[in-house]
Design a protein around this motif. Structure first.
Motif, short mmCIF file in Angstrom:
data_model
loop_
_atom_site.label_atom_id
_atom_site.label_comp_id
_atom_site.label_asym_id
_atom_site.label_seq_id
_atom_site.Cartn_x
_atom_site.Cartn_y
_atom_site.Cartn_z
N PHE A 41 57.51 82.92 1.89
CA PHE A 41 58.06 82.78 3.26
C PHE A 41 56.78 82.16 4.32
CE2 PHE A 41 61.29 85.32 1.17
CZ PHE A 41 62.23 84.33 1.26
N HIS A 42 56.96 80.88 4.88
CA HIS A 42 56.03 80.74 5.68
C HIS A 42 55.87 81.39 7.17
CE1 HIS A 42 54.89 76.31 4.45
NE2 HIS A 42 55.60 76.88 3.32
N ALA A 43 55.13 81.74 7.84
CA ALA A 43 55.37 82.14 9.09
C ALA A 43 54.25 81.34 10.21
CB ALA A 43 54.76 83.64 9.06
N GLY A 44 53.09 81.64 10.26
CA GLY A 44 52.15 80.71 11.35
C GLY A 44 51.69 79.67 10.51
N THR A 45 52.64 78.61 10.23
CA THR A 45 52.11 77.38 9.76
C THR A 45 52.74 76.28 10.55
OG1 THR A 45 54.20 77.02 8.32
CG2 THR A 45 52.26 78.36 7.37
N GLY A 46 51.99 74.97 10.61
CA GLY A 46 52.59 73.81 10.91
C GLY A 46 51.78 72.62 10.18
N THR A 47 52.20 71.35 10.65
CA THR A 47 51.56 70.50 9.92
C THR A 47 50.46 69.45 10.98
OG1 THR A 47 53.60 69.19 10.04
CG2 THR A 47 53.19 69.81 8.17
N LYS A 48 49.29 69.01 10.31
CA LYS A 48 48.47 68.14 11.17
C LYS A 48 48.08 67.10 10.29
CE LYS A 48 44.30 69.30 13.44
NZ LYS A 48 43.34 70.38 13.72
N GLY A 49 48.09 66.02 10.71
CA GLY A 49 47.78 64.78 9.76
C GLY A 49 48.39 64.93 8.33
N GLY A 50 49.49 65.46 8.24
CA GLY A 50 50.28 65.18 6.99
C GLY A 50 50.06 66.50 6.15
N ARG A 51 49.08 67.52 6.58
CA ARG A 51 48.59 68.71 5.87
C ARG A 51 49.26 69.83 6.51
NH1 ARG A 51 42.54 68.72 3.96
NH2 ARG A 51 43.48 70.19 2.67
N THR A 52 49.60 70.81 5.71
CA THR A 52 50.02 72.08 6.34
C THR A 52 48.83 72.71 6.70
OG1 THR A 52 51.79 72.08 4.61
CG2 THR A 52 51.39 74.15 5.76
N VAL A 53 48.78 73.33 7.96
CA VAL A 53 47.65 74.17 8.50
C VAL A 53 48.22 75.60 9.04
CG1 VAL A 53 46.36 72.05 9.15
CG2 VAL A 53 47.96 72.91 10.89
N THR A 54 47.09 76.43 9.12
CA THR A 54 47.50 77.89 9.73
C THR A 54 48.00 77.57 11.21
OG1 THR A 54 45.08 78.34 10.19
CG2 THR A 54 46.17 78.75 8.24
N GLY B 233 49.49 80.45 12.98
CA GLY B 233 49.55 81.80 13.65
C GLY B 233 48.77 82.81 12.98
N GLY B 234 48.63 83.95 13.37
CA GLY B 234 47.96 85.19 12.89
C GLY B 234 48.44 85.48 11.36
N ARG B 235 49.90 85.72 11.16
CA ARG B 235 50.27 85.80 9.94
C ARG B 235 50.72 84.59 9.41
NH1 ARG B 235 54.42 90.93 10.15
NH2 ARG B 235 55.22 89.96 12.31
N VAL B 236 50.25 84.12 8.27
CA VAL B 236 50.23 82.68 7.83
C VAL B 236 51.80 82.72 6.94
CG1 VAL B 236 49.32 80.90 6.61
CG2 VAL B 236 48.01 82.14 8.02
N ALA B 237 51.81 83.61 5.96
CA ALA B 237 52.89 83.58 5.19
C ALA B 237 53.09 84.95 4.49
CB ALA B 237 52.64 82.69 4.11
N THR B 238 54.28 85.20 4.02
CA THR B 238 54.63 86.47 3.12
C THR B 238 55.06 85.82 1.85
OG1 THR B 238 55.60 87.25 5.13
CG2 THR B 238 55.93 88.54 3.10
N ALA B 239 54.45 86.33 0.78
CA ALA B 239 54.73 86.03 -0.74
C ALA B 239 55.50 87.02 -1.08
CB ALA B 239 53.09 85.97 -1.56
N VAL B 240 56.72 86.63 -1.53
CA VAL B 240 57.47 87.84 -1.99
C VAL B 240 57.95 87.44 -3.51
CG1 VAL B 240 60.03 88.83 -1.53
CG2 VAL B 240 58.45 87.94 0.30
N ALA B 241 58.09 88.61 -4.21
CA ALA B 241 58.68 88.54 -5.49
C ALA B 241 59.86 89.79 -5.71
CB ALA B 241 57.98 88.84 -6.70
#
Ligand code: AMP
Ligand code: GLY
Length: 423
Positions: A362-375, A377-385
C-alpha cells in the motif's frame, strides 16, 4: 456505484483496494490519493482538507458513498457539509469528531464518566500548567489539546522538560491553536492496543484488535511517528483481557456519548494501554488507524459500503461483519530522516509488483515525477502480507519491504516480534 475516498495515505490506498474488490463499485475516486491509488481509480487534485473543493466535486458527480480517511476533514465537518447536500459520507459528524480534535474535551469526558484513564488535569492558563507540572510526579505526559499530527504529546522526565513542553505548546504555539489548552497526565506503562469499532450510535461491532508500533526505532526507541507497522488480530490477548476492554472501556464509553449529546456514527478507534491494573484509555480517534487499516482490511470480508449503509440506517445490529481467519502484518517503509525531517523526491523501485497471493504494497507518500514513482511523504509505503499464521505473514511482509528500493529507506525489523508475548 460511485465511491469517493478522501485522503492520500496507506490507509486510503487500503480503503480503495478494498472498495475495488466490490463488483458493485464501478467508479472509484480518491482525493487527492497517491501513486498507488492512481492504479485503482481516478485521483482528484483536491486536498483532503479542502472542504469547498470536495463539496463542489461531489455535488456535481454525486458519489453514492464517500469514505473519509483522515481526521482533519472529519474535524472540519465534512460529513455535516455533505449531509446538508444529501450526500452520504461515512464517518462521525463534526461534534462527534471533537473526541479526537480536542484532547481536553475527550479527557473531560473520560473523567466525568469515570472511564479508566490516567489521572490528569486540563489547563488553559500556562502559569497554572507550569505550577501543576512542577509538583506532579514524573515522568509526566503533556498533550497539546488540538490536532498536531501525532507530535503534540511529550513524555517529560523532569520539571525542566515539562516546562519546556508547556512553553513550546502554549506560549510559542508550536502547533498553533492546538496549544490553547494542555492535558497533563500520569504516565502509564504497558503494551498499547488499537481497538477499532464500528458504531451506529446504538450498537457496535469490533474490528480485529491491532497493535501498532509508534516509535521509529527497533525495540520502541526514538521519537513517536504516525506508526511504523502493525499486525492484526492481536492474538496474544487472553479472553479475560478482551472482555475487560469491552466491559470496562468500550461499552461504557459508547454509553456515555449520547449522554453528552454526541450522536456517534462511524469508526471509533480507542487507543488503550494495557497496564498492570487493567486497560486504560489514552485517546480516541474518530477514524480508521494508519497503519492498522492496512492489516485489518485484508481480514474484512464485508464490503465497506455495506457497513457504511448499515451505520447510516442505524441498522448495524442486523449486519454481521465477516472476517477471514488469517493474520496480517504490515511494515512501513519510511523516507530517511523520518519523522523529524524526511528527505523526499527520491525515485522508488520495486513498489508496484504485480499483486500475487496474499500480499500487497500500500502506497502512502508517493507521487510521480517524469514518469517515475518518487517519495512524497515521510511514510512511503506499507508492505503487507496475510496468511494462516502470523509468522508466515511476517516473513512475507519482510520479503516485500526488502524489495522496495529507495535511497535511505528506513523500516523497523521487529514488527510483530513481541506478538506472542503475554501481557
Ligand atoms: P495520544 O495521541 O494521546 O494517543 O498519545 C500518543 C502516544 O503517546 C500514545 O500512543 C502513547 O504511546 C503515548 N502516551 C499518551 N498518553 C500516555 C500516558 N498517559 N502514559 C504513557 N504514554 C502515553
Ligand atoms: N496508528 C495510529 C493512528 O492512526 O493514529
Amino acid at each position: 456505484m460511485k465511491v469517493l475516498v478522501i485522503g492520500s495515505g496507506g490507509r486510503e490506498h487500503a480503503i480503495a483496494w478494498h472498495a475495488r474488490k466490490d463488483p458493485r463499485v464501478t467508479g472509484l475516486f480518491i482525493a487527492p490519493g497517491n501513486a498507488g491509488t492512481a492504479q485503482l481509480g481516478t485521483n482528484l487534485p483536491i486536498a483532503a482538507n479542502d472542504l469547498p473543493g470536495l463539496l463542489a466535486w461531489a455535488e456535481k458527480e454525486r458519489p453514492d458513498w464517500t469514505i473519509v480517511g483522515p481526521e482533519e476533514p472529519l474535524c472540519l465537518g465534512v460529513v455535516d457539509r455533505f449531509a446538508e447536500k444529501g450526500l452520504a459520507a461515512f464517518g462521525p459528524n463534526q461534534s462527534a469528531a471533537r473526541l479526537e480534535g480536542s484532547k481536553a474535551f475527550a479527557k473531560r469526558l473520560f473523567l466525568k464518566h469515570r472511564l479508566p484513564t490516567a489521572a490528569g488535569a486540563i489547563f488553559s492558563d500556562p502559569l497554572e500548567a507550569y505550577a501543576h507540572s512542577q509538583k506532579a510526579p514524573y515522568p509526566q505526559v503533556i498533550k497539546a489539546d488540538g490536532l498536531a499530527a501525532g507530535k503534540g504529546v511529550v513524555i517529560a522526565k523532569n520539571p525542566d522538560e515539562a516546562a519546556k513542553a508547556i512553553y513550546r505548546i502554549m506560549e510559542r504555539r508550536a502547533f498553533g491553536d492546538a496549544g490553547r489548552e494542555v492535558v497533563i497526565e500520569e504516565c502509564l506503562t504497558g503494551p498499547e492496543i488499537s481497538v477499532l469499532a464500528v458504531t451506529d450510535g446504538k450498537t457496535y461491532q469490533l474490528l480485529p484488535l491491532a497493535q501498532d508500533h509508534k516509535r521509529v526505532g527497533d525495540g520502541d526507541t526514538g521519537p513517536n511517528t504516525g506508526g511504523m507497522g502493525a499486525y492484526a488480530p492481536a492474538r496474544f490477548l487472553d479472553e479475560a483481557t478482551r472482555r475487560r476492554i469491552e466491559e470496562e472501556v468500550l461499552a461504557p464509553l459508547l454509553a456515555a456519548l449520547p449522554k453528552e449529546g454526541i450522536d456517534y456514527k462511524g469508526i471509533l478507534y480507542a487507543g488503550l494501554m494495557l497496564t498492570p491494573t487493567g486497560p486504560q484509555l489514552l485517546e480516541i480517534n474518530c477514524r480508521l488507524g494508519d497503519p492498522e487499516t492496512q492489516v485489518i482490511l485484508p481480514l474484512l470480508e464485508t464490503p465497506l459500503v455495506d457497513i457504511a449503509a448499515a451505520v447510516a440506517r442505524g441498522e448495524l445490529g442486523s449486519l454481521e461483519l465477516r472476517f477471514n481467519d488469517l493474520s496480517a502484518l504490515g511494515v512501513v517503509a519510511a523516507a530517511p530522516g523520518y519523522p523529524e525531517a524526511p528527505r523526499l523526491d527520491g525515485p522508488i523501485e520495486g513498489i508496484d509488483l504485480p499483486a500475487t497471493g496474499n500480499r500487497y504494497v500500500f502506497h502512502a507518500g508517493t507521487g510521480t515525477k517524469g514518469g517515475r514513482t518518487v517519495t512524497r511523504g515521510g511514510r512511503v509505503a506499507t508492505a503487507v502480507a496475510w496468511d494462516r499464521d502470523l509468522e508466515t505473514a511476517r516473513r512475507h511482509a519482510y520479503e516485500l519491504v526488502e524489495g522496495i528500493g529507495f535511497a535511505g529507506k528506513v523500516f523497523r525489523r521487529d514488527i510483530g516480534a513481541r506478538a506472542q508475548q503475554k501481557t
